[in-house]
Write an enzyme that holds these catalytic residues in place. Structure first.
Site, short mmCIF file in Angstrom:
data_model
loop_
_atom_site.label_atom_id
_atom_site.label_comp_id
_atom_site.label_asym_id
_atom_site.label_seq_id
_atom_site.Cartn_x
_atom_site.Cartn_y
_atom_site.Cartn_z
CE LYS A 94 -4.19 -1.68 0.47
NZ LYS A 94 -4.36 -3.17 0.90
CD GLU A 124 -10.17 3.80 -0.14
OE1 GLU A 124 -10.20 4.84 -0.16
OE2 GLU A 124 -9.39 2.82 -0.71
CB SER A 172 0.13 -8.05 -1.17
OG SER A 172 -0.63 -9.03 -0.39
C1 LIG Z 1 -5.06 -4.13 0.74
C2 LIG Z 1 -4.35 -5.27 0.67
C3 LIG Z 1 -4.72 -6.27 -0.49
C4 LIG Z 1 -5.94 -5.98 -1.44
O1 LIG Z 1 -5.85 -4.76 -2.14
P1 LIG Z 1 -5.36 -4.86 -3.57
O2 LIG Z 1 -5.60 -3.52 -4.31
O3 LIG Z 1 -6.13 -5.67 -4.52
O4 LIG Z 1 -3.79 -5.23 -3.64
C5 LIG Z 1 -3.85 -7.40 -0.62
N1 LIG Z 1 -2.99 -7.53 0.33
C6 LIG Z 1 -2.57 -6.74 1.35
C7 LIG Z 1 -1.51 -7.18 2.16
C8 LIG Z 1 -3.50 -5.66 1.70
O5 LIG Z 1 -3.19 -4.75 2.60
#
Ligand SMILES: *Cc1c(COP(=O)(O)O)cnc(C)c1O
Length: 396
Positions: free
Chosen positions: A87, A109, A376
Site C-alpha cells: 500500500k 477509505e 503483498s
Molecule cells: C489491501 C491489501 C490487499 C488487497 O488490495 P489490492 O488493491 O487488491 O492489492 C492485498 N494484500 C494486502 C496485504 C493488503 O493490505
C-alpha cells in the site's frame, strides 16, 4: 492498455456526480504533468528507497520449492516494505502529488486498515491532515490498526451506513471529497473508482513488476513462466502484472477470495461470481444480487472483502490475458500456515490466497519452470483471526 479517456475496453470511465467532475479533472491534469516531471520522480524514488525500503527483495523460496517438488518459486517481498504491505507504494506517490497540488489534507477509505495506516504514515511524514473512513464493523475487527492510525495523528471516522464495511467507507470518502475539494485529496487505495484513479494507482504500483523483471533477469537470465498475486480491488496484482502484459509467455494469475466457496453466498470472488455493472464511479464486474444491487461479500481476509474489481483487470479477463481463480478461506489458511512453517515467513492472509494457488499448480510444473508469487503484506495483523479460525482464543 488504456484506451480512450480512462477506459479499459468497455470498463472504467467516470460515472460520477457533476460535483466531482472538477476534482477529477484537476487531479488528471496535475498527474499528466507530474508523471513526466523529473523532479517529482526523483523525489518519489528517494522516498520509496530511503523511507519505504525499496527495492523489495525477490527471494528464492528453496524450501517451499523442494516441498512442492515442481516449479522453482520466488517470493516478491512487499511484506518487508515500511508499514508492512504494498500500500505504501501508492500512498507515497499520491501524497507527494497532493502536496504538489497544494493540498493540505488527505482523506482515505480503509477496510482492514492497511491503506489507512499507510495514509496516516505519509500524512505524518509530509505534515498533512489525515481523515480515514472505516466501516464500523471493521473498526471492531481491526482495533489495532485504528489505534495505529490515531497514534500517527489521523482521525478515524467509523461509517455506519450499509453493511458498515469497506464499500461503505469508499462511498463515504467520495461524499466527503465532493463537499471539500479545495484543500483535500482523496487518496484512493486500489486500482478502482473513476478515472484517473485506476491509472494513477496502477502506475505507482507498477514498480513491483519493474523490479521483478530486472531482479529475475539478473538472477536467472529469463522471464518467469507464471506471476501470481491476490486480488481485492487489484492494486498489488496489476502492479505485479503490468510490465509482463506484453510478454505473452508469462501467465498472469489473480487469486480472488472465494470465502466459503463460489457456490455459497459468502464469497468475494468478483470475476468468478459477478456481473457487469456500474458502482463507485466505474464500469466493471461486481458481485450483485438478482435485482442488480451490490451483494454483501465475505472473506476471512478483510483486505479482499470488496464486491468489485478494478476495470483493467476486468479488461484483462475479457481479453483472456490474465486468469482469475477462486481460493477459499480454508485453502488460504492452510497456505498461511504452510509458508510460515516451511520458510519462516508469515504472509498476510490476503497474500496467502496467492500462495495457496501456487501450492496447487507448482507440483504439476517441471523443475525448469519458474513462478513468482507477490507477497503483498505480512501476516502479524492476522494471527489473532487465524488462531480464532482454528478454534484458539489468543486474546489480542
Ligand atoms: C489491501 C491489501 C490487499 C488487497 O488490495 P489490492 O488493491 O487488491 O492489492 C492485498 N494484500 C494486502 C496485504 C493488503 O493490505
Amino acid at each position: 492498455m488504456r484506451t480512450a479517456k480512462g477506459r479499459f475496453g468497455i470498463h472504467g470511465g467516470q460515472f460520477i456526480p457533476e460535483t466531482l467532475m472538477n476534482a477529477v479533472i484537476e487531479l488528471e491534469t496535475a498527474y499528466e504533468y507530474y508523471r513526466n516531471d523529473g523532479g517529482f520522480n526523483r523525489e518519489l524514488n528517494t522516498l520509496l528507497n530511503a523511507y519505504a525500503n525499496r527495492p523489495s527483495g525477490l527471494y528464492y523460496a528453496e524450501k517451499l520449492t523442494r516441498a512442492l517438488g515442481g516449479a522453482k518459486i520466488y517470493l516478491k517481498r512487499e511484506d518487508l516494505n515500511h508499514t508492512g504491505s504494498h500500500k505504501i507504494n501508492n500512498v507515497l506517490g499520491q501524497a507527494l502529488l497532493a502536496k504538489k497540488m497544494g493540498k493540505t489534507r488527505l482523506i482515505a477509505e480503509t477496510g482492514a486498515g492497511q491503506h489507512g495506516v499507510a495514509c496516516a504514515t505519509a500524512a505524518a511524514l509530509m505534515d498533512m491532515d489525515c481523515v480515514v473512513f472505516m466501516g464500523e464493523e471493521d473498526t471492531r475487527r481491526q482495533a489495532l490498526n485504528v489505534y495505529r492510525m490515531r497514534l500517527l495523528g489521523a482521525t478515524v471516522i467509523p461509517v455506519t451506513s450499509g453493511t458498515a464495511t469497506l464499500k461503505d467507507a469508499v462511498s463515504e470518502a467520495m461524499r466527503e471529497w465532493t463537499s471539500r475539494i479545495d484543500d483535500t485529496h482523496y487518496c484512493l487505495g486500489s486500482v478502482m473508482g473513476p478515472h484517473p484513479f485506476p491509472t494513477i494507482v496502477r502506475d505507482f504500483q507498477a514498480v513491483i513488476s519493474r523490479e521483478i523483471k530486472s531482479q529475475l533477469l539478473e538472477r536467472e537470465g529469463r522471464l518467469p513462466d507464471v506471476v501470481i498475486a491476490c486480488v481485492g480491488g487489484g492494486s498489488n496484482a496489476i502492479g505485479s502484472f503490468y510490465h509482463f502484459i506484453d510478454d505473452k509467455t508469462v501467465r498472469l494469475i489473480g487469486c480472488e477470495a472465494a470465502g466459503r466457496g463460489i457456490d455459497s453466498l459468502e464469497t468475494a470472488a468478483t470475476i468468478n461470481t459477478g456481473r457487469e455493472g456500474i458502482f463507485h464511479g466505474m464500469k466493471s464486474y461486481f458481485c450483485q444480487d438478482e435485482y442488480g444491487q451490490i451483494a454483501p461479500v465475505y472473506s476471512i481476509s478483510a483486505g479482499l472483502d470488496y464486491p468489485g474489481i478494478g476495470p483493467e483487470h476486468a479488461y484483462l479477463h475479457d481479453l483472456g490475458r490474465a486468469e482469475y481463480v477462486p481460493v477459499t478461506d480454508e485453502e488460504a489458511v492452510n497456505a498461511f500456515e504452510f509458508l510460515s512453517k516451511t520458510e519462516g515467513i508469515i504472509p498476510a492472509i490476503e497474500s496467502a490466497h496467492a500462495v495457496a494457488h501456487a501450492i496447487k499448480i507448482a507440483p504439476e510444473m517441471s523443475r525448469d519452470r519458474m513462478i513468482v508469487i507477490t507477497l503483498s503484506g505480512r501476516g502479524d495483523k492476522d494471527c489473532a483471526a487465524i488462531a480464532r479460525y482454528r478454534g484458539e482464543d489468543i486474546h489480542e
